[in-house]
Design a protein around this motif. Sequence first.
Motif, PDB file in Angstrom:
ATOM      1  N   PRO A 306      -0.778 -15.302 -11.454  1.00 15.95           N
ATOM      2  CA  PRO A 306      -0.819 -15.778 -10.070  1.00 15.95           C
ATOM      3  C   PRO A 306       0.155 -15.075  -9.135  1.00 15.95           C
ATOM      4  O   PRO A 306      -0.096 -15.018  -7.930  1.00 15.95           O
ATOM      5  N   SER A 307       1.248 -14.523  -9.662  1.00 17.06           N
ATOM      6  CA  SER A 307       2.216 -13.877  -8.768  1.00 17.06           C
ATOM      7  C   SER A 307       1.697 -12.548  -8.232  1.00 17.06           C
ATOM      8  O   SER A 307       2.367 -11.894  -7.436  1.00 17.06           O
ATOM      9  N   MET A 308       0.531 -12.132  -8.695  1.00 17.37           N
ATOM     10  CA  MET A 308      -0.080 -10.902  -8.188  1.00 17.37           C
ATOM     11  C   MET A 308      -1.370 -11.192  -7.423  1.00 17.37           C
ATOM     12  O   MET A 308      -2.119 -10.269  -7.106  1.00 17.37           O
ATOM     13  N   ASP A 309      -1.612 -12.482  -7.122  1.00 22.91           N
ATOM     14  CA  ASP A 309      -2.821 -12.848  -6.375  1.00 22.91           C
ATOM     15  C   ASP A 309      -2.558 -12.701  -4.886  1.00 22.91           C
ATOM     16  O   ASP A 309      -2.138 -13.638  -4.221  1.00 22.91           O
ATOM     17  N   ILE A 310      -2.797 -11.520  -4.361  1.00 22.61           N
ATOM     18  CA  ILE A 310      -2.489 -11.280  -2.956  1.00 22.61           C
ATOM     19  C   ILE A 310      -3.667 -10.648  -2.240  1.00 22.61           C
ATOM     20  O   ILE A 310      -4.555 -10.068  -2.842  1.00 22.61           O
ATOM     21  N   GLN A 311      -3.636 -10.789  -0.915  1.00 17.34           N
ATOM     22  CA  GLN A 311      -4.586 -10.106  -0.046  1.00 17.34           C
ATOM     23  C   GLN A 311      -3.869  -9.077   0.789  1.00 17.34           C
ATOM     24  O   GLN A 311      -4.368  -8.003   1.027  1.00 17.34           O
ATOM     25  N   VAL A 312      -2.703  -9.466   1.294  1.00 17.70           N
ATOM     26  CA  VAL A 312      -1.950  -8.563   2.144  1.00 17.70           C
ATOM     27  C   VAL A 312      -0.647  -8.239   1.418  1.00 17.70           C
ATOM     28  O   VAL A 312       0.168  -9.101   1.151  1.00 17.70           O
ATOM     29  N   SER A 313      -0.498  -6.964   1.091  1.00 18.43           N
ATOM     30  CA  SER A 313       0.627  -6.520   0.285  1.00 18.43           C
ATOM     31  C   SER A 313       1.689  -5.961   1.229  1.00 18.43           C
ATOM     32  O   SER A 313       1.619  -4.814   1.654  1.00 18.43           O
ATOM     33  N   SER A 314       2.671  -6.805   1.576  1.00 23.58           N
ATOM     34  CA  SER A 314       3.541  -6.469   2.725  1.00 23.58           C
ATOM     35  C   SER A 314       4.299  -5.160   2.574  1.00 23.58           C
ATOM     36  O   SER A 314       4.408  -4.398   3.520  1.00 23.58           O
ATOM     37  N   ASN A 315       4.850  -4.893   1.383  1.00 26.17           N
ATOM     38  CA  ASN A 315       5.672  -3.688   1.253  1.00 26.17           C
ATOM     39  C   ASN A 315       4.876  -2.392   1.214  1.00 26.17           C
ATOM     40  O   ASN A 315       5.459  -1.307   1.286  1.00 26.17           O
ATOM     41  N   PHE A 316       3.549  -2.485   1.127  1.00 29.01           N
ATOM     42  CA  PHE A 316       2.729  -1.282   1.169  1.00 29.01           C
ATOM     43  C   PHE A 316       2.973  -0.532   2.487  1.00 29.01           C
ATOM     44  O   PHE A 316       2.868   0.696   2.547  1.00 29.01           O
ATOM     45  N   GLU A 317       3.331  -1.300   3.505  1.00 27.72           N
ATOM     46  CA  GLU A 317       3.634  -0.673   4.800  1.00 27.72           C
ATOM     47  C   GLU A 317       4.735   0.385   4.662  1.00 27.72           C
ATOM     48  O   GLU A 317       4.723   1.399   5.357  1.00 27.72           O
ATOM     49  N   ARG A 318       5.689   0.129   3.778  1.00 30.64           N
ATOM     50  CA  ARG A 318       6.771   1.108   3.610  1.00 30.64           C
ATOM     51  C   ARG A 318       6.248   2.409   3.009  1.00 30.64           C
ATOM     52  O   ARG A 318       6.643   3.500   3.408  1.00 30.64           O
ATOM     53  N   ALA A 319       5.329   2.290   2.048  1.00 32.59           N
ATOM     54  CA  ALA A 319       4.753   3.498   1.450  1.00 32.59           C
ATOM     55  C   ALA A 319       3.923   4.248   2.492  1.00 32.59           C
ATOM     56  O   ALA A 319       3.924   5.482   2.544  1.00 32.59           O
TER      57      ALA A 319
END
Length: 462
Positions: A306-319
């Motif tokens: 469950p800790s990987m159940d995401i839609q918007v991956s916030s830190n991807f913005e940094r990459a």
Amino acid sequence: MKYISTRGRAPTLSFEEAMLTGLARDGGLYLPESIPQMSHADMRALEGVSYEEAAFRVMRPFIGDAFTDEEFRGIIARAYAGFGHAARAPLKQLAAGHFLLELFHGPTLAFKDFAMQLIGQMFEFSLKRSGSRVSIVGATSGDTGSAAIEAFRGLDAVDVFILYPHGRVSEVQRRQMTTPVEGNVHALAIDGHFDDAQARVKDMFNDFEFRDGVRLAGVNSINWARVLAQVVYYFTSAVSLGAPDRKVSFTVPTGNFGDVFAGYIAKRMGLPIDRLVVATNQNDILHRCLSTGDYRPDGVAPSISPSMDIQVSSNFERALFYAYGQDGGAVAQVMDELKAGGFTVSQGALEALRETFDSGRCDEDQTRAAIRNTWAASGELLCPHSAVGVHVAEAQRSPGVPMITLATAHPAKFPAAVEEASGIHPPLPERMADLYERDERVTRVANDLSAIETLIKERIAN
Ligand SMILES: *Cc1c(COP(=O)(O)O)cnc(C)c1O
């Protein structure tokens, strides 16, 4: 050392300011203006030193004059004193050329303790020095909230309020949030889903009168100080396998992209990382994006990780910021497109991402099979998140380059899924074996902003 926003329109800040602020005022995320380098000699000298000493050497160039060397060493020592393993982040061998980095020996049995324990001590030091107090408010689907409570419990300068969805976290996660006895810990069970909890926290940050009145602070995974803390174990594990004289690869069970992004920073600092593999569960938006360039959220399907159940991956913005050649305007634009439904990464930026990142996906059956097979082959019991990593890593290994998979949680944190997959009931470590006997203390709250704000103001006044 100055910190700049990924969207290019917020004031530059010091390390301490970026840590206390979290999100930049233009909606972006903070990053260091330039990335300090570790020479080969610096890296070789990490061999054989304690985890704490390595942490000091890797992080020191990033913090500027926020703390003296002596203060910073004290902060690090206090942060990791409560870990249940002398190595802090021990490396185990799973098979020839495949290693498991155990990041679950902290007080709440997940890797988030590495960052949260450190940030707790840094907040306490900074706030005491300036004579101020803050209220930390966060929403959690389980791991972040328990790590935050554990990190801030009993500290003088902080009250910590964690909203979790009533009835929707595991019993271990709930008890880790509701059993601390310290008066500055406030576990709030909201009638609703995780998304409701997160939305109410966002509302509080947007209610400026309330925000200033209670001095709200955030410690979610976009906080730069959390990313920085996670850079350290990439160095310690790679050096123990022969870096910098040998390349290594990492596979990282990923949700919000904070942990794997820390690996990217380690690489930019000079660590010879061959591949950084993003491992997703069935909620595979990052795998799809790295494969096709298309980033389009389409709803979360609850999984056993469950800790990987995401839609918007916030830190991807940094990459994305680095992939777009540090062009804040371009990042701001794709983030606007995301608000309208999704975006497509430009060809150049996608190629830049692929220079470092690979990706893979692991569905529910494959996750269970990885738990079962790894147990049979090596006697290592994996949590479902780590199992996603191991499954993806096995497909991505290349000969001659050791693969390190990050084990992000202890199996005892997800006992039902682990037992169903392997037939083995994972026991809690000795030091928390009485978790099920401790008294719980929690306040039920309605999914209602003003009711939650009133409660927080009352608690702080007391
Ligand atoms: C938070 C978490 C993850 C995902 O980490 P990110 O930094 O959000 O990508 C993976 N596994 C576990 C157990 C976690 O708690």
